[in-house]
Design an enzyme around this catalytic site. Structure first.
Site, PDB file in Angstrom:
ATOM      1  N   CYS A  75       0.823  -1.221   0.000  1.00  5.53           N
ATOM      2  CA  CYS A  75       0.000   0.000   0.000  1.00  5.53           C
ATOM      3  C   CYS A  75       0.851   1.262   0.000  1.00  5.53           C
ATOM      4  CB  CYS A  75      -0.943  -0.011   1.197  1.00  5.53           C
ATOM      5  SG  CYS A  75      -2.059  -1.415   1.147  1.00  5.53           S
ATOM      6  N   HIS A  86      -3.650   6.904   2.683  1.00  5.67           N
ATOM      7  CA  HIS A  86      -3.976   5.658   1.978  1.00  5.67           C
ATOM      8  C   HIS A  86      -5.395   5.237   2.362  1.00  5.67           C
ATOM      9  CE1 HIS A  86      -4.011   1.662   0.513  1.00  5.67           C
ATOM     10  NE2 HIS A  86      -3.961   1.110   1.720  1.00  5.67           N
ATOM     11  N   ASN A 135     -10.133  -0.448  -1.140  1.00  2.59           N
ATOM     12  CA  ASN A 135      -8.675  -0.346  -1.034  1.00  2.59           C
ATOM     13  C   ASN A 135      -8.047  -0.918  -2.315  1.00  2.59           C
ATOM     14  OD1 ASN A 135      -5.975  -0.513  -0.407  1.00  2.59           O
ATOM     15  ND2 ASN A 135      -6.251  -1.579   1.546  1.00  2.59           N
TER      16      ASN A 135
HETATM   17  N1  ACO Z   1     -19.078  -9.049   7.360  1.00  5.50           N
HETATM   18  C1  ACO Z   1     -19.600  -9.358   8.563  1.00  5.50           C
HETATM   19  N2  ACO Z   1     -18.841  -9.685   9.624  1.00  5.50           N
HETATM   20  C2  ACO Z   1     -17.506  -9.690   9.449  1.00  5.50           C
HETATM   21  C3  ACO Z   1     -16.902  -9.364   8.228  1.00  5.50           C
HETATM   22  C4  ACO Z   1     -17.748  -9.039   7.156  1.00  5.50           C
HETATM   23  N3  ACO Z   1     -17.291  -8.704   5.930  1.00  5.50           N
HETATM   24  N4  ACO Z   1     -15.553  -9.438   8.366  1.00  5.50           N
HETATM   25  C5  ACO Z   1     -15.322  -9.795   9.631  1.00  5.50           C
HETATM   26  N5  ACO Z   1     -16.499  -9.964  10.288  1.00  5.50           N
HETATM   27  C6  ACO Z   1     -16.738 -10.361  11.667  1.00  5.50           C
HETATM   28  C7  ACO Z   1     -15.580 -11.125  12.253  1.00  5.50           C
HETATM   29  O1  ACO Z   1     -15.647 -12.485  11.864  1.00  5.50           O
HETATM   30  C8  ACO Z   1     -15.835 -10.933  13.728  1.00  5.50           C
HETATM   31  O2  ACO Z   1     -16.819 -11.842  14.129  1.00  5.50           O
HETATM   32  P1  ACO Z   1     -16.689 -12.611  15.541  1.00  5.50           P
HETATM   33  O3  ACO Z   1     -16.705 -11.515  16.565  1.00  5.50           O
HETATM   34  O4  ACO Z   1     -17.882 -13.485  15.536  1.00  5.50           O
HETATM   35  O5  ACO Z   1     -15.380 -13.314  15.469  1.00  5.50           O
HETATM   36  C9  ACO Z   1     -16.420  -9.535  13.802  1.00  5.50           C
HETATM   37  O6  ACO Z   1     -16.851  -9.218  12.490  1.00  5.50           O
HETATM   38  C10 ACO Z   1     -15.445  -8.488  14.282  1.00  5.50           C
HETATM   39  O7  ACO Z   1     -14.215  -8.723  13.601  1.00  5.50           O
HETATM   40  P2  ACO Z   1     -13.008  -7.760  13.802  1.00  5.50           P
HETATM   41  O8  ACO Z   1     -11.850  -8.295  12.989  1.00  5.50           O
HETATM   42  O9  ACO Z   1     -12.774  -7.488  15.217  1.00  5.50           O
HETATM   43  O10 ACO Z   1     -13.589  -6.447  13.121  1.00  5.50           O
HETATM   44  P3  ACO Z   1     -12.916  -5.061  12.979  1.00  5.50           P
HETATM   45  O11 ACO Z   1     -13.799  -4.025  13.508  1.00  5.50           O
HETATM   46  O12 ACO Z   1     -11.490  -5.070  13.408  1.00  5.50           O
HETATM   47  O13 ACO Z   1     -12.932  -4.878  11.390  1.00  5.50           O
HETATM   48  C11 ACO Z   1     -11.438  -5.002   9.534  1.00  5.50           C
HETATM   49  C12 ACO Z   1     -12.213  -5.782  10.574  1.00  5.50           C
HETATM   50  C13 ACO Z   1     -12.419  -4.235   8.675  1.00  5.50           C
HETATM   51  C14 ACO Z   1     -10.627  -5.983   8.681  1.00  5.50           C
HETATM   52  C15 ACO Z   1     -10.491  -4.006  10.245  1.00  5.50           C
HETATM   53  O14 ACO Z   1      -9.745  -4.658  11.223  1.00  5.50           O
HETATM   54  C16 ACO Z   1      -9.540  -3.348   9.286  1.00  5.50           C
HETATM   55  O15 ACO Z   1      -9.940  -2.628   8.388  1.00  5.50           O
HETATM   56  N6  ACO Z   1      -8.226  -3.505   9.505  1.00  5.50           N
HETATM   57  C17 ACO Z   1      -7.252  -2.938   8.643  1.00  5.50           C
HETATM   58  C18 ACO Z   1      -6.916  -3.938   7.628  1.00  5.50           C
HETATM   59  C19 ACO Z   1      -6.636  -3.357   6.284  1.00  5.50           C
HETATM   60  O16 ACO Z   1      -7.100  -2.303   5.919  1.00  5.50           O
HETATM   61  N7  ACO Z   1      -5.888  -4.087   5.498  1.00  5.50           N
HETATM   62  C20 ACO Z   1      -5.683  -3.712   4.163  1.00  5.50           C
HETATM   63  C21 ACO Z   1      -4.296  -3.828   3.769  1.00  5.50           C
HETATM   64  S1  ACO Z   1      -3.244  -2.874   4.750  1.00  5.50           S
HETATM   65  C22 ACO Z   1      -3.559  -1.363   4.479  1.00  5.50           C
HETATM   66  O17 ACO Z   1      -4.040  -1.064   3.418  1.00  5.50           O
HETATM   67  C23 ACO Z   1      -3.274  -0.420   5.562  1.00  5.50           C
END
Ligand code: ACO
Length: 331
Positions: free
Chosen positions: A115, A256, A286
Site C-alpha cells: 500500500c 492511503h 482499497n
Molecule cells: N461481514 C460481517 N462480519 C464480518 C466481516 C464481514 N465482511 N468481516 C469480519 N467480520 C466479523 C468477524 O468475523 C468478527 O466476528 P466474531 O466476533 O464473531 O469473530 C467480527 O466481524 C469483528 O471482527 P473484527 O476483525 O474485530 O472487526 P474489525 O472491527 O477489526 O474490522 C477489519 C475488521 C475491517 C478488517 C479491520 O480490522 C480493518 O480494516 N483492519 C485494517 C486492515 C486493512 O485495511 N488491510 C488492508 C491492507 S493494509 C492497508 O491497506 C493499511
C-alpha cells in the site's frame, strides 16, 4: 539544498467497468451492506475483467496521464510501476507497460511496497528528476487485488478493489511547485501481520500451497489497523514539523484509503478539516498502490486544486512500510 524540484505535471487514472456493491457479497456470504459500510466506509469497488491485468490498467492510466499533458509516450525517460500484483514475476510490469504504451525511449522497473508503493515510487521518481538526469518520469500505482484475495474470506475480500493511477514528474518550471520533502520507513517485523505466504522462493507454488490457500492475502486486521493509524499519523506530523508547516496551511492530505475508520482516526489526530481530507474509498475500496494517485487525480479533475496548494500523501502497508510525501501543486 539547491536542487531541481520535481513537480507533478499531469495525473491519470483507470478503473475497470465492473462495479461490485456490498450487496453482491451479501448474496454469497454472511455479511451485509451495513456491516461493510460501518466498519470500513466502503460502498462499492471495481473488479477487472477476465484477462485484464495490472499492465493493462497501468497502461490505460499512463495514457490518460500523458494525453492530458500532451506528452507523447516516446518522450518518457523512465517508468516506475508500483504494485504487489504484477502480471507475472518477470518480465516486470514496467516492461509490459513500456511496450503497451509505446514508450520507446524509456526504461523502467517495478517497485514493491504494497500500500506504500505509490509514496515510495513518487519519492524515487522525484529523485531521478532532481538529479538532473531525466526530464519525464511516469510513476504508476496499480493493483489487481482481485487476483490475490480469497473470495471465501469475508474479513478480507470485501476490503479490496482494482484500479490504477499515474502521475508524470517533470522539472519544476518555477522552482516552487513540486516535491518538497518526504519521509519513508519500513519495519520487517510486520511481515506476519499482512502477507501472501506462497508463490515466491520461500513457498513455491505446489498443490499443497494451493490447497492451503497460501496464495491469498492473509492479515491480522486489528494489528494492521492499529499500526496504520499510529505510523501514518506520526510520519505526517514529523514531515510537517521538519518543514515547519502548520496543518492549517495544508490544502489536502490524502491518507492511503484502507478503511474510513483508519482515515478518520488519522484525521482527528492531525486535526484536519473535512475540506482538507482526501477521500475516495467509498467508491473504490482499497486499491493498494492505486489509492493515492487515483484520489489525487479525482481532486485535480474536479478542479479542487490550484497552483501553490500544499498537499501531503501518507501511506501504510505490508512490510510494514509507511511514509509521507509533501508537495506543492503546480498545475
Ligand atoms: N461481514 C460481517 N462480519 C464480518 C466481516 C464481514 N465482511 N468481516 C469480519 N467480520 C466479523 C468477524 O468475523 C468478527 O466476528 P466474531 O466476533 O464473531 O469473530 C467480527 O466481524 C469483528 O471482527 P473484527 O476483525 O474485530 O472487526 P474489525 O472491527 O477489526 O474490522 C477489519 C475488521 C475491517 C478488517 C479491520 O480490522 C480493518 O480494516 N483492519 C485494517 C486492515 C486493512 O485495511 N488491510 C488492508 C491492507 S493494509 C492497508 O491497506 C493499511
Amino acid at each position: 539544498m539547491d536542487r531541481t524540484r520535481a513537480y507533478i505535471s499531469s495525473t491519470g487514472m483507470y478503473f475497470p467497468e465492473k462495479r461490485v456493491t456490498n450487496n453482491e457479497f451479501a448474496k454469497t456470504m454472511d455479511t451485509s451492506d451495513e456491516w461493510i459500510r460501518e466498519r470500513t466506509g466502503i460502498a462499492e469497488r471495481r473488479f477487472s475483467a477476465e484477462g485484464e491485468a495490472t499492465s493493462d490498467m497501468s497502461a490505460k492510466a499512463a495514457m490518460d496521464c500523458l494525453d492530458r499533458a500532451g506528452v507523447s509516450p516516446d518522450e518518457v525517460d523512465a517508468i516506475v510501476v508500483c504494485t504487489v500484483t504484477p502480471d507475472m514475476f518477470f518480465p516486470s510490469t514496467a516492461c509490459l507497460v513500456q511496450r503497451k504504451i509505446g514508450a520507446s525511449n524509456a526504461w523502467g522497473f517495478d517497485l514493491s511496497a504494497a500500500c506504500s508503493g505509490f509514496v515510495f515510487g513518487l519519492s524515487t521518481g522525484a529523485q531521478f528528476i532532481e538529479s538532473g538526469r531525466y526530464k519525464k518520469v511516469l510513476v504508476i500505482g496499480c493493483d489487481t487485488m482481485t487476483s490475490i484475495v480469497d473470495f471465501s474470506d469475508r474479513a478480507t475480500c470485501v476490503l479490496f478493489g482494482d484500479g490504477a493511477g499515474a502521475v508524470l514528474l517533470e522539472p519544476s518550471k518555477d522552482g516552487e511547485a513540486g516535491i518538497i520533502d518526504f519521509e519513508m520507513h519500513c519495519d520487517g517485523t510486520g511481515e506476519e501481520f499482512l502477507y501472501m505466504p506462497a508463490g515466491g522462493s520461500l513457498n513455491p507454488p505446489s498443490h499443497e500451497t494451493v490447497d492451503k490457500k497460501m496464495h491469498y492475502v492473509q492479515q491480522d486486521g486489528r494489528t494492521v489497523f492499529k499500526f496504520a493509524v499510529k505510523y501514518m499519523t506520526e510520519v505526517s506530523e514529523q514531515l510537517l514539523k521538519k518543514n515547519q508547516i502548520p496543518i492549517e496551511d495544508m490544502r489536502l492530505v490524502i491518507p492511503h484509503q484502507a478503511n474510513l475508520r483508519i482515515i478518520n482516526s488519522i484525521s482527528d489526530r492531525l486535526k484536519l478539516t473535512e475540506e482538507q481530507l482526501g477521500l475516495n474509498i467509498e467508491k473504490y475500496a482499497n486499491t493498494t498502490a492505486a489509492t493515492i494517485p487515483t484520489c489525487l487525480c479525482e481532486y485535480h479533475r474536479a478542479g479542487k486544486l490550484k497552483p501553490g496548494d500544499l498537499i501531503m500523501a501518507s501511506s501504510f502497508g505490508a512490510g510494514f512500510t509507511w511514509g509521507s510525501v509533501l508537495f506543492r501543486w503546480g498545475i
